[in-house]
Design an enzyme around this catalytic site. Structure first.
Site, PDB file in Angstrom:
ATOM      1  N   LYS A  42      17.679  49.901 -29.906  1.00  0.00           N
ATOM      2  CA  LYS A  42      18.855  49.964 -29.021  1.00  0.00           C
ATOM      3  C   LYS A  42      20.142  49.642 -29.770  1.00  0.00           C
ATOM      4  O   LYS A  42      21.182  50.264 -29.541  1.00  0.00           O
ATOM      5  CB  LYS A  42      18.658  49.015 -27.840  1.00  0.00           C
ATOM      6  CG  LYS A  42      17.493  49.457 -26.950  1.00  0.00           C
ATOM      7  CD  LYS A  42      17.338  48.608 -25.722  1.00  0.00           C
ATOM      8  CE  LYS A  42      15.970  48.823 -25.063  1.00  0.00           C
ATOM      9  NZ  LYS A  42      15.689  50.210 -24.691  1.00  0.00           N
ATOM     10  N   GLU A 141      16.916  43.012 -27.651  1.00  0.00           N
ATOM     11  CA  GLU A 141      15.758  43.194 -28.541  1.00  0.00           C
ATOM     12  C   GLU A 141      15.842  42.253 -29.744  1.00  0.00           C
ATOM     13  O   GLU A 141      15.107  42.432 -30.709  1.00  0.00           O
ATOM     14  CB  GLU A 141      15.641  44.658 -28.991  1.00  0.00           C
ATOM     15  CG  GLU A 141      15.208  45.569 -27.853  1.00  0.00           C
ATOM     16  CD  GLU A 141      14.987  47.015 -28.257  1.00  0.00           C
ATOM     17  OE1 GLU A 141      14.227  47.702 -27.565  1.00  0.00           O
ATOM     18  OE2 GLU A 141      15.590  47.471 -29.259  1.00  0.00           O
ATOM     19  N   GLY A 224      20.929  57.109 -14.892  1.00  0.00           N
ATOM     20  CA  GLY A 224      20.276  58.301 -15.450  1.00  0.00           C
ATOM     21  C   GLY A 224      20.894  59.576 -14.932  1.00  0.00           C
ATOM     22  O   GLY A 224      22.121  59.743 -14.948  1.00  0.00           O
ATOM     23  N   ASP A 249      14.482  64.842 -23.798  1.00  0.00           N
ATOM     24  CA  ASP A 249      14.065  63.493 -24.199  1.00  0.00           C
ATOM     25  C   ASP A 249      15.195  62.525 -23.826  1.00  0.00           C
ATOM     26  O   ASP A 249      16.278  62.594 -24.414  1.00  0.00           O
ATOM     27  CB  ASP A 249      13.800  63.473 -25.715  1.00  0.00           C
ATOM     28  CG  ASP A 249      13.301  62.127 -26.211  1.00  0.00           C
ATOM     29  OD1 ASP A 249      13.215  61.179 -25.398  1.00  0.00           O
ATOM     30  OD2 ASP A 249      13.005  62.028 -27.414  1.00  0.00           O
ATOM     31  N   THR A 251      15.155  59.336 -24.267  1.00  0.00           N
ATOM     32  CA  THR A 251      15.151  58.104 -25.078  1.00  0.00           C
ATOM     33  C   THR A 251      16.530  57.897 -25.707  1.00  0.00           C
ATOM     34  O   THR A 251      17.038  58.785 -26.391  1.00  0.00           O
ATOM     35  CB  THR A 251      14.094  58.195 -26.199  1.00  0.00           C
ATOM     36  OG1 THR A 251      12.866  58.653 -25.644  1.00  0.00           O
ATOM     37  CG2 THR A 251      13.895  56.840 -26.870  1.00  0.00           C
ATOM     38  N   GLY A 254      20.795  55.713 -22.516  1.00  0.00           N
ATOM     39  CA  GLY A 254      21.587  54.531 -22.134  1.00  0.00           C
ATOM     40  C   GLY A 254      22.359  53.984 -23.326  1.00  0.00           C
ATOM     41  O   GLY A 254      23.476  53.472 -23.180  1.00  0.00           O
ATOM     42  N   ASP A 255      21.776  54.095 -24.504  1.00  0.00           N
ATOM     43  CA  ASP A 255      22.466  53.621 -25.720  1.00  0.00           C
ATOM     44  C   ASP A 255      23.639  54.548 -26.057  1.00  0.00           C
ATOM     45  O   ASP A 255      24.704  54.081 -26.483  1.00  0.00           O
ATOM     46  CB  ASP A 255      21.492  53.571 -26.895  1.00  0.00           C
ATOM     47  CG  ASP A 255      20.312  52.652 -26.608  1.00  0.00           C
ATOM     48  OD1 ASP A 255      20.516  51.642 -25.922  1.00  0.00           O
ATOM     49  OD2 ASP A 255      19.192  52.966 -27.062  1.00  0.00           O
ATOM     50  N   GLY A 290      14.662  62.625 -29.820  1.00  0.00           N
ATOM     51  CA  GLY A 290      14.939  61.395 -30.559  1.00  0.00           C
ATOM     52  C   GLY A 290      16.086  60.623 -29.955  1.00  0.00           C
ATOM     53  O   GLY A 290      16.813  61.113 -29.077  1.00  0.00           O
TER      54      GLY A 290
END
Ligand code: RIB
Length: 314
Positions: A42, A141, A224, A249, A251, A254-255, A290
């Site tokens: 993140k 994290e 989202g 994807d 993933t 949000g970052d 990715g």
């Protein structure tokens, strides 16, 4: 407009991604589809998102003295992130095991590795850098004591701190009060409210109000494909629609949002304008595979926004 750097304090992971029709239940083995590995984490994703937009970015974090660590430092450097405050660690580089379903939804387990060694001492070494920042970004994290120490430093240095409370954990009331912006997704907002013994909130507005009631100063609730909801200490309450795209994807979406939100704020944008820009950057990122490799450069974002200028997003 500030060219003062954005400083990101957070995780750097290698993402091991398997496409899968569904998740296995306990005790079950299933066959997945295509496998890919990508740079992620993140912290690294948010740093990469901001740097790809042309803003000066420094990363404070840790990687192992292994091949993954070298690869990640190289990727961050090529994305424009200054990694001179990323220290080597004797444990393995952080690793994320990720499944992505056909609709692009992801589930993630992180083995923290070197990220668990990001310490207040690392922050002491970077105190001058933090002092010089336009904004600081963090996530959960890395150890909580480091995040809490970072919040104290940012308060002392009067540098705004944007905290992405992911993965959700119990937050000390003092930490919540010190953060300038908190940016949970719906799941994280629900978890944070339940940790604090508060009732779950059915609508985005109620959920954002719930975060303010816990002591947060300004909230971006990330929704989202439904966009985002902004609630600020100044009284702003507004939905920010998403840009409809075909997701492959999600993933790191949000970052992407957080990195872009920070860049827009650092350039002097109002929160609503910053959230719209961030929403566009996140939308582009989900059309690619990715996390870190999916972050768009500024000209791509400009073209995307121009193509959609007919959309009424107020
Ligand atoms: O937010 C997405 C990120 O979460 C992935 O890149 C993974 O590394 C985990 O940190």
């Amino acid at each position: 407009m500030s060219s003062k750097p954005i400083v990101v304090v957070g995780s750097i992971n290698i993402d091991l991604v398997v496409k899968s029709e569904r998740l296995p239940v306990p005790g079950e083995t299933i066959l997945g589809g295509e496998f890919r590995s990508h740079p992620g984490g993140k912290g690294a994703n948010q740093a990469g998102a901001a740097a790809r937009l042309g803003h000066p970015v420094f990363m404070i974090g840790r990687v192992g003295r292994d091949l993954f660590g070298q690869e990640l430092l190289g990727f961050l450097g090529r994305a424009g992130v200054d990694t001179s405050f990323v220290a080597p660690s004797d444990t393995t580089t952080g690793t994320a095991i990720i499944t992505v379903t056909p609709g692009g939804q992801n589930s993630i387990i992180v083995a923290s590795g070197a990220n668990s060694e990001v310490s207040p001492e690392d922050l002491d070494l970077a105190r001058g850098l933090i002092r010089s920042a336009s904004l600081v970004l963090a996530q959960l994290e890395i150890p909580m004591r480091t995040v809490e120490n970072l919040a104290e430093i940012c308060a002392e240095e009067q540098v705004p701190l944007v905290l992405d409370p992911a993965p959700a954990q119990v937050l000390a009331p003092e930490l919540l009060r010190t953060i300038t912006w908190i940016t949970p997704n719906e799941v994280e907002a629900r978890q944070l409210q339940s940790f604090a013994g508060a009732a779950s909130s059915p609508t985005p507005k109620e959920s954002a109000e719930g975060m303010l009631a816990l002591g947060a100063r300004n909230v971006v609730l990330k929704l989202g494909e439904c966009g985002a909801f902004l609630a600020t200490a100044a009284g702003l309450r507004t939905a920010v629609p998403a840009f409809p795209v075909k997701a492959v994807d999600t993933t790191g979406a949000g970052d992407a949002f957080n990195g872009a939100f920070a860049v827009a704020l650092a350039r002097g944008a109002e929160p609503l304008e910053a959230a719209r820009f961030a929403s566009a950057v996140a939308a582009i990122s989900v059309t690619r595979h990715g996390a870190l490799p999916s972050m768009p450069a500024e000209p791509e974002v400009d073209a995307f926004l121009q193509n959609r200028s007919h959309m009424e997003i107020a």
